[in-house]
Motif scaffolding. Structure first.
Motif, PDB file in Angstrom:
ATOM      1  N   TYR A 295     -56.480 -56.176  25.880  1.00  0.00           N
ATOM      2  CA  TYR A 295     -57.876 -56.565  25.731  1.00  0.00           C
ATOM      3  C   TYR A 295     -58.769 -55.333  25.822  1.00  0.00           C
ATOM      4  N   VAL A 296     -59.927 -55.440  25.175  1.00  0.00           N
ATOM      5  CA  VAL A 296     -60.993 -54.468  25.346  1.00  0.00           C
ATOM      6  C   VAL A 296     -62.081 -55.136  26.164  1.00  0.00           C
ATOM      7  N   VAL A 297     -62.554 -54.442  27.189  1.00  0.00           N
ATOM      8  CA  VAL A 297     -63.649 -54.967  27.994  1.00  0.00           C
ATOM      9  C   VAL A 297     -64.955 -54.417  27.438  1.00  0.00           C
ATOM     10  N   ASN A 298     -65.728 -55.305  26.872  1.00  0.00           N
ATOM     11  CA  ASN A 298     -66.987 -55.043  26.165  1.00  0.00           C
ATOM     12  C   ASN A 298     -66.727 -54.416  24.796  1.00  0.00           C
ATOM     13  N   ALA A 299     -67.390 -54.990  23.813  1.00  0.00           N
ATOM     14  CA  ALA A 299     -67.223 -54.569  22.417  1.00  0.00           C
ATOM     15  C   ALA A 299     -68.423 -53.723  22.031  1.00  0.00           C
ATOM     16  N   THR A 300     -68.284 -52.418  22.147  1.00  0.00           N
ATOM     17  CA  THR A 300     -69.402 -51.505  21.959  1.00  0.00           C
ATOM     18  C   THR A 300     -69.538 -51.067  20.502  1.00  0.00           C
ATOM     19  N   PRO A 301     -70.635 -50.385  20.157  1.00  0.00           N
ATOM     20  CA  PRO A 301     -70.770 -49.840  18.802  1.00  0.00           C
ATOM     21  C   PRO A 301     -69.672 -48.833  18.460  1.00  0.00           C
ATOM     22  N   ASP A 302     -68.983 -48.297  19.486  1.00  0.00           N
ATOM     23  CA  ASP A 302     -67.927 -47.305  19.271  1.00  0.00           C
ATOM     24  C   ASP A 302     -66.534 -47.929  19.204  1.00  0.00           C
ATOM     25  N   ILE A 303     -66.431 -49.238  19.082  1.00  0.00           N
ATOM     26  CA  ILE A 303     -65.162 -49.899  19.340  1.00  0.00           C
ATOM     27  C   ILE A 303     -64.030 -49.432  18.421  1.00  0.00           C
ATOM     28  N   ALA A 304     -64.298 -49.192  17.158  1.00  0.00           N
ATOM     29  CA  ALA A 304     -63.227 -48.770  16.251  1.00  0.00           C
ATOM     30  C   ALA A 304     -62.631 -47.434  16.693  1.00  0.00           C
ATOM     31  N   GLU A 305     -63.505 -46.480  17.006  1.00  0.00           N
ATOM     32  CA  GLU A 305     -63.031 -45.177  17.462  1.00  0.00           C
ATOM     33  C   GLU A 305     -62.362 -45.285  18.837  1.00  0.00           C
ATOM     34  N   GLN A 306     -62.859 -46.188  19.665  1.00  0.00           N
ATOM     35  CA  GLN A 306     -62.267 -46.363  20.987  1.00  0.00           C
ATOM     36  C   GLN A 306     -60.859 -46.940  20.896  1.00  0.00           C
ATOM     37  N   ILE A 307     -60.639 -47.881  20.009  1.00  0.00           N
ATOM     38  CA  ILE A 307     -59.294 -48.423  19.816  1.00  0.00           C
ATOM     39  C   ILE A 307     -58.353 -47.339  19.304  1.00  0.00           C
ATOM     40  N   GLU A 308     -58.839 -46.511  18.375  1.00  0.00           N
ATOM     41  CA  GLU A 308     -58.010 -45.423  17.865  1.00  0.00           C
ATOM     42  C   GLU A 308     -57.641 -44.423  18.953  1.00  0.00           C
ATOM     43  N   SER A 309     -58.497 -44.278  19.960  1.00  0.00           N
ATOM     44  CA  SER A 309     -58.242 -43.310  21.024  1.00  0.00           C
ATOM     45  C   SER A 309     -57.212 -43.794  22.035  1.00  0.00           C
ATOM     46  N   CYS A 310     -56.848 -45.077  21.958  1.00  0.00           N
ATOM     47  CA  CYS A 310     -55.904 -45.671  22.910  1.00  0.00           C
ATOM     48  C   CYS A 310     -54.595 -45.957  22.188  1.00  0.00           C
ATOM     49  N   ALA A 311     -53.552 -45.183  22.476  1.00  0.00           N
ATOM     50  CA  ALA A 311     -52.293 -45.272  21.721  1.00  0.00           C
ATOM     51  C   ALA A 311     -51.706 -46.670  21.721  1.00  0.00           C
ATOM     52  N   TRP A 312     -51.805 -47.373  22.858  1.00  0.00           N
ATOM     53  CA  TRP A 312     -51.165 -48.694  22.920  1.00  0.00           C
ATOM     54  C   TRP A 312     -52.024 -49.829  22.369  1.00  0.00           C
TER      55      TRP A 312
ATOM     56  N   ARG B 284     -70.099 -38.711  25.736  1.00  0.00           N
ATOM     57  CA  ARG B 284     -69.566 -39.946  26.309  1.00  0.00           C
ATOM     58  C   ARG B 284     -69.853 -41.106  25.369  1.00  0.00           C
ATOM     59  N   ARG B 285     -68.830 -41.910  25.127  1.00  0.00           N
ATOM     60  CA  ARG B 285     -69.016 -43.128  24.343  1.00  0.00           C
ATOM     61  C   ARG B 285     -69.490 -44.260  25.250  1.00  0.00           C
ATOM     62  N   HIS B 286     -69.928 -45.344  24.624  1.00  0.00           N
ATOM     63  CA  HIS B 286     -70.414 -46.490  25.385  1.00  0.00           C
ATOM     64  C   HIS B 286     -69.330 -47.019  26.331  1.00  0.00           C
ATOM     65  N   ALA B 287     -69.761 -47.451  27.511  1.00  0.00           N
ATOM     66  CA  ALA B 287     -68.834 -47.875  28.562  1.00  0.00           C
ATOM     67  C   ALA B 287     -67.952 -49.036  28.118  1.00  0.00           C
ATOM     68  N   SER B 288     -66.651 -48.837  28.268  1.00  0.00           N
ATOM     69  CA  SER B 288     -65.674 -49.849  27.875  1.00  0.00           C
ATOM     70  C   SER B 288     -64.328 -49.499  28.475  1.00  0.00           C
ATOM     71  N   LEU B 289     -63.451 -50.497  28.555  1.00  0.00           N
ATOM     72  CA  LEU B 289     -62.082 -50.306  29.042  1.00  0.00           C
ATOM     73  C   LEU B 289     -61.098 -50.957  28.084  1.00  0.00           C
ATOM     74  N   ALA B 290     -59.900 -50.416  28.051  1.00  0.00           N
ATOM     75  CA  ALA B 290     -58.758 -51.114  27.455  1.00  0.00           C
ATOM     76  C   ALA B 290     -57.854 -51.511  28.612  1.00  0.00           C
ATOM     77  N   VAL B 291     -57.437 -52.769  28.639  1.00  0.00           N
ATOM     78  CA  VAL B 291     -56.593 -53.251  29.736  1.00  0.00           C
ATOM     79  C   VAL B 291     -55.390 -53.991  29.182  1.00  0.00           C
ATOM     80  N   ARG B 292     -54.263 -53.784  29.847  1.00  0.00           N
ATOM     81  CA  ARG B 292     -53.047 -54.534  29.535  1.00  0.00           C
ATOM     82  C   ARG B 292     -52.894 -55.649  30.555  1.00  0.00           C
ATOM     83  N   LEU B 293     -53.048 -56.878  30.105  1.00  0.00           N
ATOM     84  CA  LEU B 293     -52.844 -58.036  30.959  1.00  0.00           C
ATOM     85  C   LEU B 293     -51.524 -58.697  30.583  1.00  0.00           C
TER      86      LEU B 293
END
Length: 273
Positions: free
Chosen positions: A49-66, A35-44
């Motif tokens: 937006y990303v909710v909370n900028a974790t140490p995993d943020i680069a990989e987390q953005i890559e994991s979200c197609a949009w 499990r990566r650090h708790a975070s969300l991607a949201v479309r407003l």
């Protein structure tokens, strides 16, 4: 609104780099439990937006197609970051976003003030703007690096918050459950809340702390699950510590929550609201 769960772990992730507890050892042996650090991607309405900028943020953005960049080399759908608190596990990823041309950060005023050193570090790299987030205070706990902050007494309620994002309420850390939060939960189509520890004695029993879960600023699941089960919307736990039995998919605690109609959020989960 569409959201994607980018991570569901508490500080250090699962496995944690310096830990060989059953939860971490299990995740090393079975990569699907990681499990990566708790975070969300949201479309407003005004962007992604990303909710909370974790140490995993680069990989987390890559994991979200949009949230991936394109079609141009410097085009990104990411408009900014929304913060629930000033903890390093939720903010250090801001430094990894220095390649952006501009970035908006939404937070409470006291979190914004605590992160002034980050703002100064990023000043030569990008245009950083700040805005207020729609929040409900849920704890006065402040990060260790801000223990002597002069704002600690005057703005204690702004240190840890639940976020109201349209039909969603996101509260990965909850030290208290105030009436205002209860009202927000009842109006929400989906709530994703603090599941750091299963019971109050877990930190002391597992040897990670001399304090209880509540003393560490986290209401344990055993103290919130019955109340959560009575809410009308979809209900999920996130921010699982590596000591939480829920990191093992075979743990009996999953059945307890399922019987109450409560889910455990999973990395990569997509929710449309």
């Amino acid at each position: 609104m569409r959201l994607q769960v980018l991570g569901t772990a508490a500080g250090g992730g699962v496995p944690q780099w310096n830990c060989a507890c059953p939860g971490c050892s299990g995740a090393r042996a079975h990569p699907g439990r990681r499990r990566r650090h708790a975070s969300l991607a949201v479309r407003l309405d005004d962007g992604g937006y990303v909710v909370n900028a974790t140490p995993d943020i680069a990989e987390q953005i890559e994991s979200c197609a949009w949230l991936r960049p394109g079609p141009g080399p410097r085009e990104s759908p990411l408009k900014g970051v929304i913060l629930t608190d000033a903890e390093l596990d939720h903010t250090i990823g801001l430094l990894r976003l220095r390649e952006a041309d501009a970035l908006e950060v939404r937070s409470t005023p006291v979190v914004r003030h605590a992160l002034r050193p980050f703002a100064e570090l990023l000043r030569p790299y990008l245009q950083l703007t700040w805005a207020d987030a729609d929040t409900v205070p849920v704890s006065g706990k402040r990060p260790r690096y801000a223990a002597d902050s002069p704002e600690a007494e005057t703005e204690a309620e702004g240190w840890v918050s639940a976020l109201r994002l349209g039909p969603l309420v996101y509260a990965p850390a909850m030290g208290v459950w105030p009436d205002e939060l209860d009202e927000a939960f009842r109006q929400a189509a989906c709530v994703i809340v603090d599941g750091t520890f299963w019971d109050d004695e877990e930190p002391r029993r597992t040897g990670i702390s001399t304090r209880t879960a509540t003393q560490m600023g986290h209401l344990p699941i055993e103290a919130t699950m019955e109340r959560l089960s009575k809410l009308p919307g979809r209900r999920l736990y996130t921010h699982l510590n590596n000591t939480n039995p829920l990191v093992d998919p075979a743990a009996e605690q999953h059945k307890v929550l399922a019987e109450l109609g409560i889910e455990v959020a999973a990395d990569g989960m997509v929710i449309d609201l």
